[in-house]
Motif scaffolding. Structure first.
Motif, PDB file in Angstrom:
ATOM      1  N   THR A  71     -18.635  19.252  70.327  1.00 27.99           N
ATOM      2  CA  THR A  71     -18.645  20.320  71.326  1.00 27.99           C
ATOM      3  C   THR A  71     -20.065  20.875  71.491  1.00 27.99           C
ATOM      4  O   THR A  71     -20.489  21.199  72.603  1.00 27.99           O
ATOM      5  CB  THR A  71     -17.667  21.449  70.934  1.00 27.99           C
TER       6      THR A  71
ATOM      7  N   PHE B   4     -21.818  18.454  73.622  1.00 28.57           N
ATOM      8  CA  PHE B   4     -21.266  18.587  74.973  1.00 28.57           C
ATOM      9  C   PHE B   4     -21.954  19.750  75.701  1.00 28.57           C
ATOM     10  O   PHE B   4     -22.378  19.626  76.849  1.00 28.57           O
ATOM     11  CB  PHE B   4     -19.759  18.818  74.839  1.00 28.57           C
TER      12      PHE B   4
ATOM     13  N   GLU C  11     -19.739  28.715  79.585  1.00 30.57           N
ATOM     14  CA  GLU C  11     -18.317  28.420  79.870  1.00 30.57           C
ATOM     15  C   GLU C  11     -17.378  29.548  79.476  1.00 30.57           C
ATOM     16  O   GLU C  11     -17.588  30.211  78.469  1.00 30.57           O
ATOM     17  CB  GLU C  11     -17.891  27.148  79.113  1.00 30.57           C
TER      18      GLU C  11
ATOM     19  N   GLY D  24      -4.392  19.686  81.322  1.00 31.93           N
ATOM     20  CA  GLY D  24      -5.530  19.892  80.435  1.00 31.93           C
ATOM     21  C   GLY D  24      -6.090  21.294  80.388  1.00 31.93           C
ATOM     22  O   GLY D  24      -7.118  21.521  79.771  1.00 31.93           O
ATOM     23  N   SER D  25      -5.434  22.260  81.064  1.00 29.94           N
ATOM     24  CA  SER D  25      -5.942  23.633  81.051  1.00 29.94           C
ATOM     25  C   SER D  25      -7.292  23.787  81.735  1.00 29.94           C
ATOM     26  O   SER D  25      -8.097  24.646  81.372  1.00 29.94           O
ATOM     27  CB  SER D  25      -6.050  24.134  79.603  1.00 29.94           C
ATOM     28  N   SER D  26      -7.552  22.953  82.731  1.00 27.25           N
ATOM     29  CA  SER D  26      -8.793  23.106  83.495  1.00 27.25           C
ATOM     30  C   SER D  26      -8.828  24.448  84.208  1.00 27.25           C
ATOM     31  O   SER D  26      -9.899  25.009  84.439  1.00 27.25           O
ATOM     32  CB  SER D  26      -8.926  21.993  84.535  1.00 27.25           C
TER      33      SER D  26
ATOM     34  N   TYR E  89      -9.767  20.009  68.182  1.00 32.33           N
ATOM     35  CA  TYR E  89      -9.471  20.324  69.582  1.00 32.33           C
ATOM     36  C   TYR E  89      -7.990  20.026  69.832  1.00 32.33           C
ATOM     37  O   TYR E  89      -7.607  18.975  70.344  1.00 32.33           O
ATOM     38  CB  TYR E  89     -10.383  19.518  70.518  1.00 32.33           C
TER      39      TYR E  89
ATOM     40  N   PHE F  79     -16.741  14.686  76.539  1.00 31.83           N
ATOM     41  CA  PHE F  79     -15.468  15.397  76.643  1.00 31.83           C
ATOM     42  C   PHE F  79     -14.303  14.504  76.207  1.00 31.83           C
ATOM     43  O   PHE F  79     -13.406  14.955  75.496  1.00 31.83           O
ATOM     44  CB  PHE F  79     -15.208  15.959  78.039  1.00 31.83           C
TER      45      PHE F  79
ATOM     46  N   ILE G 243     -14.146  14.681  72.630  1.00 33.88           N
ATOM     47  CA  ILE G 243     -13.596  15.963  72.167  1.00 33.88           C
ATOM     48  C   ILE G 243     -12.068  15.907  72.120  1.00 33.88           C
ATOM     49  O   ILE G 243     -11.446  16.391  71.178  1.00 33.88           O
ATOM     50  CB  ILE G 243     -14.057  17.122  73.093  1.00 33.88           C
TER      51      ILE G 243
ATOM     52  N   TYR H 178     -19.852  17.773  83.465  1.00 29.50           N
ATOM     53  CA  TYR H 178     -19.222  16.451  83.562  1.00 29.50           C
ATOM     54  C   TYR H 178     -20.026  15.401  84.327  1.00 29.50           C
ATOM     55  O   TYR H 178     -19.552  14.818  85.281  1.00 29.50           O
ATOM     56  CB  TYR H 178     -17.814  16.600  84.147  1.00 29.50           C
TER      57      TYR H 178
ATOM     58  N   TYR I 215     -13.458  25.138  69.577  1.00 31.79           N
ATOM     59  CA  TYR I 215     -14.665  25.192  70.413  1.00 31.79           C
ATOM     60  C   TYR I 215     -15.942  25.150  69.577  1.00 31.79           C
ATOM     61  O   TYR I 215     -17.035  25.425  70.089  1.00 31.79           O
ATOM     62  CB  TYR I 215     -14.616  26.426  71.323  1.00 31.79           C
TER      63      TYR I 215
ATOM     64  N   ASN J 249     -11.016  27.510  83.031  1.00 31.74           N
ATOM     65  CA  ASN J 249     -12.437  27.759  83.317  1.00 31.74           C
ATOM     66  C   ASN J 249     -12.642  28.803  84.418  1.00 31.74           C
ATOM     67  O   ASN J 249     -13.727  29.321  84.581  1.00 31.74           O
ATOM     68  CB  ASN J 249     -13.165  26.468  83.740  1.00 31.74           C
TER      69      ASN J 249
ATOM     70  N   SER K  86     -13.150  29.827  78.786  1.00 35.65           N
ATOM     71  CA  SER K  86     -11.868  29.110  78.701  1.00 35.65           C
ATOM     72  C   SER K  86     -10.784  30.147  78.437  1.00 35.65           C
ATOM     73  O   SER K  86     -10.543  30.528  77.284  1.00 35.65           O
ATOM     74  CB  SER K  86     -11.882  28.074  77.574  1.00 35.65           C
TER      75      SER K  86
ATOM     76  N   LEU L 141      -5.847  21.120  71.954  1.00 35.42           N
ATOM     77  CA  LEU L 141      -5.261  21.201  73.307  1.00 35.42           C
ATOM     78  C   LEU L 141      -4.650  19.882  73.776  1.00 35.42           C
ATOM     79  O   LEU L 141      -3.517  19.842  74.272  1.00 35.42           O
ATOM     80  CB  LEU L 141      -6.307  21.650  74.336  1.00 35.42           C
TER      81      LEU L 141
HETATM   82  C1  AVJ Z   1     -11.604  20.627  80.166  1.00 31.02           C
HETATM   83  C2  AVJ Z   1     -11.859  22.918  80.745  1.00 31.02           C
HETATM   84  C3  AVJ Z   1      -9.945  22.207  79.529  1.00 31.02           C
HETATM   85  O1  AVJ Z   1     -12.087  24.605  78.364  1.00 31.02           O
HETATM   86  O2  AVJ Z   1     -11.038  23.618  76.751  1.00 31.02           O
HETATM   87  C4  AVJ Z   1     -13.766  21.536  75.770  1.00 31.02           C
HETATM   88  C5  AVJ Z   1     -13.519  21.977  78.319  1.00 31.02           C
HETATM   89  N1  AVJ Z   1     -15.072  23.016  76.607  1.00 31.02           N
HETATM   90  N2  AVJ Z   1     -14.545  22.031  74.788  1.00 31.02           N
HETATM   91  C6  AVJ Z   1     -11.718  23.586  77.777  1.00 31.02           C
HETATM   92  C7  AVJ Z   1     -14.101  22.162  76.932  1.00 31.02           C
HETATM   93  C8  AVJ Z   1     -15.337  22.922  75.302  1.00 31.02           C
HETATM   94  C9  AVJ Z   1     -12.050  22.220  78.359  1.00 31.02           C
HETATM   95  N3  AVJ Z   1     -11.391  21.995  79.696  1.00 31.02           N
END
Ligand code: AVJ
Length: 332
Positions: free
Chosen positions: A222, A225, A291, A170-172, A61, A52, A55, A44, A215, A175, A293, A63
């Motif tokens: 993505t 990203f 990463e 946002g489901s942070s 995506y 992001f 995305i 970030y 993803y 990670n 998730s 979410l």
């Molecule tokens: C911001 C952590 C919720 O893991 O879905 C988006 C970041 N990585 N696409 C996730 C992300 C790939 C995202 N978060």
């Protein structure tokens, strides 16, 4: 015009320089490992945050859409849980706060009294957020805090007797691995007071094809990203990564329930990173892990809450059962 509060760590303001030396250290360590890895928190920078945000608007995506649907559908109920005395609305990693605004508008309609405290390590994103609020929500009291989440929250909790309502959207949390997740909630519990609330987003286990599309979106955002991590190393540490020689690869681990993202070297190659004074050698098809998730289910969410001193007050789900916003109360 509001100002950003700087939280000091051991009486020293965390300067650009410190952030950079931390990045340098982590890149050095991560790329020297037998299994190379970089940490997703470095996605970030300015360009990464921009990607992001892009995305979050693409249909693959799901979410963000799912979470927006939940907040729109349940904003009345959420507001009812907050009603009562004046409170602090504390948000960890607000981004552009577009989801926050959905419920905030409801709080205003319901005449709730609150102060908004977004906490972020990016000064730039806080400044932009603040300017937008000054223009569009000048009736909201806002105290942005420039610090890492727990540091900022500690300051807030120590300096106010109001009830804290913490947003972590946002489901942070996805990670973090299982251990880091429990550690995070334990710290949160220590910092917060009895009856403080947490509204947190969890992405749910679902059909793997849906996860893979999210993803590995068809527009390739993505991918960009993920590749931006290498470009950031080029920009900030003087690397010479050629991103055309790396592929984005995202896969689901059915045992750990995590999406895992990688960058794969398309060929044998070596990359130099000036400020590390090192040469990194890649074999053909060698991965860099970038990463995790993690995906959840209701049982897991209830267990994690209980194990760390929280009571689940209410789970809000979208119509497709893709995502949960879970409302937790601190029990001391
Ligand atoms: C911001 C952590 C919720 O893991 O879905 C988006 C970041 N990585 N696409 C996730 C992300 C790939 C995202 N978060």
């Amino acid at each position: 015009m509001t100002t950003v509060l700087e939280i000091q760590d051991n009486c020293q303001i965390k300067s650009q320089h410190d952030e950079k030396s931390e990045f340098k250290k982590d890149v050095q360590a991560g790329l020297s490992k037998q299994q190379k890895q970089l940490t997703s928190k470095y996605f970030y920078d300015a360009r990464g945050s921009e990607l992001f945000n892009k995305i979050t608007t693409i249909p693959d995506y799901y979410l963000t859409q799912s979470e927006c649907e939940i907040l729109h559908t349940n904003k009345n109920k959420i507001s009812e849980f907050m009603a009562g005395e004046a409170f602090n609305l504390v948000e960890l990693g607000p981004g552009d706060a577009s989801k926050t605004q959905i419920i905030m508008q409801q709080f205003l309609n319901d005449n709730l009294t609150f102060r908004y405290t977004p906490i972020d390590i990016s000064l730039k994103s806080l400044t932009m957020l603040m300017q937008r609020f000054d223009r569009e929500f000048s009736n909201i009291n806002i105290t942005p805090i420039h610090a890492d989440y727990l540091q900022g929250l500690t300051w807030q909790s120590d300096h106010s007797h109001r009830r804290n309502i913490v947003l972590f959207l946002g489901s942070s949390i996805g990670n973090f691995g299982p251990e880091a997740t429990n550690m995070f909630f334990k710290n949160l519990w220590d910092i917060l007071h009895q009856d403080d609330l947490l509204l947190i987003g969890f992405d749910l286990k679902k059909d793997i094809s849906v996860l893979l599309r999210a993803y590995n979106d068809s527009l390739g955002i993505t991918r960009d990203f993920n590749l931006n991590l290498l470009l950031r190393i080029n920009r900030e540490l003087g690397g010479n990564f050629d991103i055309n020689k790396f592929n984005h690869y995202a896969t689901y681990n059915v045992y750990t329930n995590a999406m895992e993202s990688y960058l794969l070297s398309k060929q044998q190659q070596s990359v130099e990173i000036e400020s590390l004074q090192t040469k990194i050698v890649f074999e053909a098809y060698e991965p860099i892990h970038t990463e995790f998730s993690y995906k959840y289910d209701i049982n897991l969410i209830e267990n994690i809450a209980a194990a760390n001193g929280f009571r689940v007050v209410k789970n809000f789900k979208d119509r497709k059962d893709y995502f949960i916003n879970s409302l937790w109360r601190v029990e001391k």
